[in-house]
Design an enzyme around this catalytic site. Structure first.
Site, PDB file in Angstrom:
ATOM      1  N   HIS A 149       1.894   4.770  -2.805  1.00  0.00           N
ATOM      2  CA  HIS A 149       1.818   6.289  -2.817  1.00  0.00           C
ATOM      3  C   HIS A 149       3.097   6.729  -3.434  1.00  0.00           C
ATOM      4  O   HIS A 149       3.329   7.648  -4.254  1.00  0.00           O
ATOM      5  CB  HIS A 149       1.816   6.566  -1.277  1.00  0.00           C
ATOM      6  CG  HIS A 149       0.678   6.511  -0.576  1.00  0.00           C
ATOM      7  ND1 HIS A 149      -0.486   7.343  -1.145  1.00  0.00           N
ATOM      8  CD2 HIS A 149       0.110   6.014   0.491  1.00  0.00           C
ATOM      9  CE1 HIS A 149      -1.629   7.100  -0.283  1.00  0.00           C
ATOM     10  NE2 HIS A 149      -1.277   6.050   0.546  1.00  0.00           N
ATOM     11  N   HIS A 208       0.796  -1.184   0.003  1.00  0.00           N
ATOM     12  CA  HIS A 208       0.069  -0.058   0.070  1.00  0.00           C
ATOM     13  C   HIS A 208       0.764   1.182  -0.128  1.00  0.00           C
ATOM     14  O   HIS A 208       0.583   2.139  -0.909  1.00  0.00           O
ATOM     15  CB  HIS A 208      -0.826  -0.068   1.222  1.00  0.00           C
ATOM     16  CG  HIS A 208      -1.739   1.174   1.553  1.00  0.00           C
ATOM     17  ND1 HIS A 208      -3.046   1.423   1.297  1.00  0.00           N
ATOM     18  CD2 HIS A 208      -1.303   2.621   1.857  1.00  0.00           C
ATOM     19  CE1 HIS A 208      -3.238   2.575   1.346  1.00  0.00           C
ATOM     20  NE2 HIS A 208      -2.293   3.231   1.666  1.00  0.00           N
ATOM     21  N   GLU A 209       1.698   1.490   0.869  1.00  0.00           N
ATOM     22  CA  GLU A 209       2.434   2.625   1.193  1.00  0.00           C
ATOM     23  C   GLU A 209       3.399   2.765   0.038  1.00  0.00           C
ATOM     24  O   GLU A 209       3.594   4.048  -0.399  1.00  0.00           O
ATOM     25  CB  GLU A 209       3.243   2.604   2.396  1.00  0.00           C
ATOM     26  CG  GLU A 209       2.408   2.611   3.713  1.00  0.00           C
ATOM     27  CD  GLU A 209       1.503   3.741   3.849  1.00  0.00           C
ATOM     28  OE1 GLU A 209       1.694   4.728   3.119  1.00  0.00           O
ATOM     29  OE2 GLU A 209       0.497   3.809   4.461  1.00  0.00           O
ATOM     30  N   HIS A 251       2.579   6.308  -7.151  1.00  0.00           N
ATOM     31  CA  HIS A 251       1.784   7.516  -7.598  1.00  0.00           C
ATOM     32  C   HIS A 251       2.683   8.823  -7.582  1.00  0.00           C
ATOM     33  O   HIS A 251       2.341   9.630  -8.413  1.00  0.00           O
ATOM     34  CB  HIS A 251       0.554   7.584  -6.486  1.00  0.00           C
ATOM     35  CG  HIS A 251      -0.664   8.412  -7.157  1.00  0.00           C
ATOM     36  ND1 HIS A 251      -1.543   8.932  -6.179  1.00  0.00           N
ATOM     37  CD2 HIS A 251      -0.865   9.068  -8.356  1.00  0.00           C
ATOM     38  CE1 HIS A 251      -2.504   9.410  -6.898  1.00  0.00           C
ATOM     39  NE2 HIS A 251      -2.058   9.425  -8.073  1.00  0.00           N
TER      40      HIS A 251
END
Length: 685
Positions: free
Chosen positions: A478, A474-475, A481
């Site tokens: 980021h 998940h992290e 992104h």
């Protein structure tokens, strides 16, 4: 393939030279090394910005262009924002408290200056004058103009002078209080020492962790360290031990932060009212996908209702496990029992032992495996390079290049293990957003991933739980992104997307760690790499997850609604509300009732910075599951290169250059749907 297999890091300068060949700028921050240097850097940044702003403001009306007004303003503020991000990272990660405090103070100074910008009539005047000419612009230019003017309105620049000055002062006070709220959280400590008997059921991987065993033979649990609290909650068979750690964690920063939170809630309500909004939640959600507090609240309450039967059934099943374990037919399920009996359920009903699974996830192999997956689906290469500076020992630096062209795309730092004084959760800290520089070259983005995974022990590597692996995927989403985002204007990169969307591109990637084909690429028993996680175990993990989703998402809804509730108060209500009692009441209604003398809201860091926005995690989660379904249906599943490239181009690279709802639907090739989410939580098959 690059990364961790290298014998020594590559040279950053080689990638810089390659970047220059393509009119790209790949650079690292000149981080301040001393408190005095932090002060000097902040002062210089503000001074340089003021010179540039003075030049912008002094331009004759007949010489105004889009480039020398809105683009110039975007560039000037982005430069100061970059330093703010760097100082913020050091404030949360530097080993030296003096340095952390200095960087935090300079960050507050920059925040205060930035707030003041919203009230500068000398700057607003030329921007408005150019906007009033109704210039013919392309879509991205028009978006920059519209959003900039919207932000001035939201700051109150159109208010009468006295009222405008009052709002500015209140916002300055608010910024200082938000910073204090976070400081109190970071400085909160809760050491609890237990005997071996009191820690019955705890895994050896925890008991052998650095700093846990004390000279007197007891074991120290730090309730403020997230993985300590989670391991105890899931594994300690002695209820009193779980209860003590629960109370310690849910009382962290209570005395200091409840008064601060009360002032924050009141100030926010006051500011919103002065700006013409019914409440702070309406003010904050205006710029998000939800658009208003009513829509956000309805979204949450509808899910509360939709999950009710599943939630009730799950709680009763957990209570029956406690009945069986204690021999008491009237056993009451307490808040500190939830995680423990969920873990027991996984073991007993689904034969899933979360601790036993750690052997399949040694940190280094897991990181390398995740890198390989993201490199494949996004068409990238990650190469470790020698950093010119790191704020702490063990911090690593990687350059990202396009796999086909070898052209650099950005870079990221990894700071992965806990230490004293460090930010104690998991987050991506943007160091620099990308954007076109005045000379036409493109300044490449830089990210920093800050985590707190279990450190290695004397005889074992760092072993991650499956939940840790999910967090890592998940992290790092980021990071992707941020690195892959491409925009002419810094404010339209990934950091500019609506707050209720920002989690979706990374939440989507959590789905990868529940897939057998994906896990087989890296998950293996570190003692015998030939051993993979059996398919039956992964199927059981999925069923076990579905069996606890009602409780999990009702807790998420409780957090989102307590946030919306205190930020939907009128000014009169906000000045008199007992925030601890009110937030506990929301939690009791939606999730599991907390004891009256606890106050998790005091330690809920999202209430400073993510205020009236926590609902966005679930709002984004629904979208993320929908987006993941595109991979699930692809020929190569979650490793499908074609879908991965479409995700990179239509969502990640687009940042905030267009409405994110359009980006998601272009990626999906259809309208958004909640059906995949309902199936994900086990409500629809």
């Amino acid at each position: 393939m690059p990364i961790l297999a290298q014998s020594a890091p590559a040279r950053f300068s080689d990638f810089q030279a390659e970047a220059r060949q393509h009119a790209l700028v790949l650079s690292l921050p000149d981080y301040p090394l001393t408190p005095a240097a932090a002060t000097a850097a902040a002062d210089a940044s503000i001074r340089e910005a003021e010179v540039a702003l003075k030049s912008l403001a002094a331009q004759p009306a007949d010489k105004l262009t889009f480039e020398n007004t809105f683009v110039a303003y975007d560039t000037i503020t982005a430069r100061v924002g970059t330093l703010s991000g760097e100082l913020g990272t050091l404030a949360e990660t530097h080993p030296d408290k003096t340095m952390r405090d200095a960087c935090r103070a300079e960050g507050v100074k920059i925040d205060s200056w930035a707030i003041g910008l919203d009230y500068r009539e000398d700057i607003f005047r030329p921007l408005k004058a150019f906007a009033d000419t109704n210039p013919k612009l392309d879509a991205e230019q028009q978006r920059l103009l519209d959003f900039t003017m919207r932000d001035y309105r939201r700051a109150g620049l159109t208010l009468p002078k006295a009222e405008r000055e009052r709002v500015e002062k209140l916002r300055q006070d608010l910024s200082e209080l938000e910073d204090q709220f976070q400081v109190n959280i970071n400085e909160a400590r809760a050491p609890l020492d237990f005997t071996a008997d009191e820690l019955a059921g705890m895994p050896e991987s925890f008991l052998g962790s650095p700093g846990v065993k004390q000279p007197d033979g007891r074991y120290r649990v730090m309730a403020n360290i997230t993985f300590h609290a989670i391991v105890v909650a899931e594994n300690a068979s002695r209820e009193e031990t779980r209860r003590q750690v629960y109370f310690a964690r849910n009382r962290l920063a209570r005395e200091k932060n409840i008064p601060v939170l009360s002032k924050l809630v009141a100030l926010r309500a006051d500011i919103a009212h002065r700006l013409g909004y019914a409440n702070w939640a309406d003010y904050r959600t205006e710029t998000r996908m939800a658009k208003n507090a009513a829509t956000a609240t309805k979204f949450e309450e509808d899910l509360v209702t939709g999950l009710q039967k599943k939630f009730d059934a799950e709680l009763e099943e957990l209570r029956q496990l406690k009945v069986a374990g204690t021999g008491k037919a009237d056993a009451k399920l307490e808040p500190w029992d939830i995680s423990y009996y969920q873990n027991q359920l996984k073991k007993q009903k689904y034969s899933v032992d979360t601790e036993a699974l750690r052997v399949y996830f040694p940190y280094e192999a897991t990181l390398k495996g995740m890198f390989a997956i993201y490199q494949r689906i996004f068409g990238l290469e990650f190469t470790e390079v020698e950093p010119t500076y790191t704020w702490a020992a063990g911090v690593k630096l990687f350059v990202v290049t396009d796999a086909a062209t070898k052209i650099p795309m950005g870079a990221f730092y990894l700071d992965m293990f806990p230490r004293e004084g460090k930010y104690n959760h998991f987050a991506d800290f943007p160091q620099k957003n990308g954007g076109v520089l005045p000379d036409g070259s493109y300044d490449l983005p830089l990210q920093a991933l800050v985590c707190n995974f279990p450190p290695p022990s004397a005889d074992k590597p760092s072993l991650l739980s499956h939940g840790d692996v999910e967090t890592l995927f998940h992290e790092f989403g980021h990071v992707m992104h941020g690195v892959l985002s491409r925009a002419r204007f810094a404010s339209q990169t990934s950091g500019g997307v609506p707050r209720d969307f920002v989690e979706a591109p990374s939440q989507m990637l959590e789905n990868w760690v529940w897939d057998k084909a994906v896990l087989d690429t890296f998950a293996a028993d570190y003692r015998d790499p030939a051993k993979k996680i059996p398919a039956a175990t992964i199927d059981a993990m999925v069923r076990a997850r579905e069996a606890t989703e009602g409780v999990f998402y009702r807790r998420q809804l409780g957090l989102g609604l307590l946030d919306l509730t205190i930020h939907s108060l009128s000014p009169d209500e906000a000045w008199t509300v007992d925030v601890a009692t009110r937030t506990n009441a929301v939690t009791a209604r939606v999730s599991v009732a907390p004891p009256a003398d606890t106050a998790f809201a005091a330690y809920f860091g999202h209430l400073a910075g993510y205020d009236a926005g926590y609902y966005g995690y679930l709002w984004a989660k629904v979208m993320s599951i929908d987006m993941a379904s595109a991979f699930r249906q692809a020929p190569d599943g979650f490793l499908d290169v074609k879908v991965g490239r479409r995700l990179r181009d239509e969502v990640y690279a687009m940042g905030d250059r267009r409405d994110v709802g359009i980006s998601v639907e272009k990626f999906l090739g259809r309208p958004r749907s909640m059906e995949p989410f309902l199936e994900y939580v086990g409500l629809k098959k």
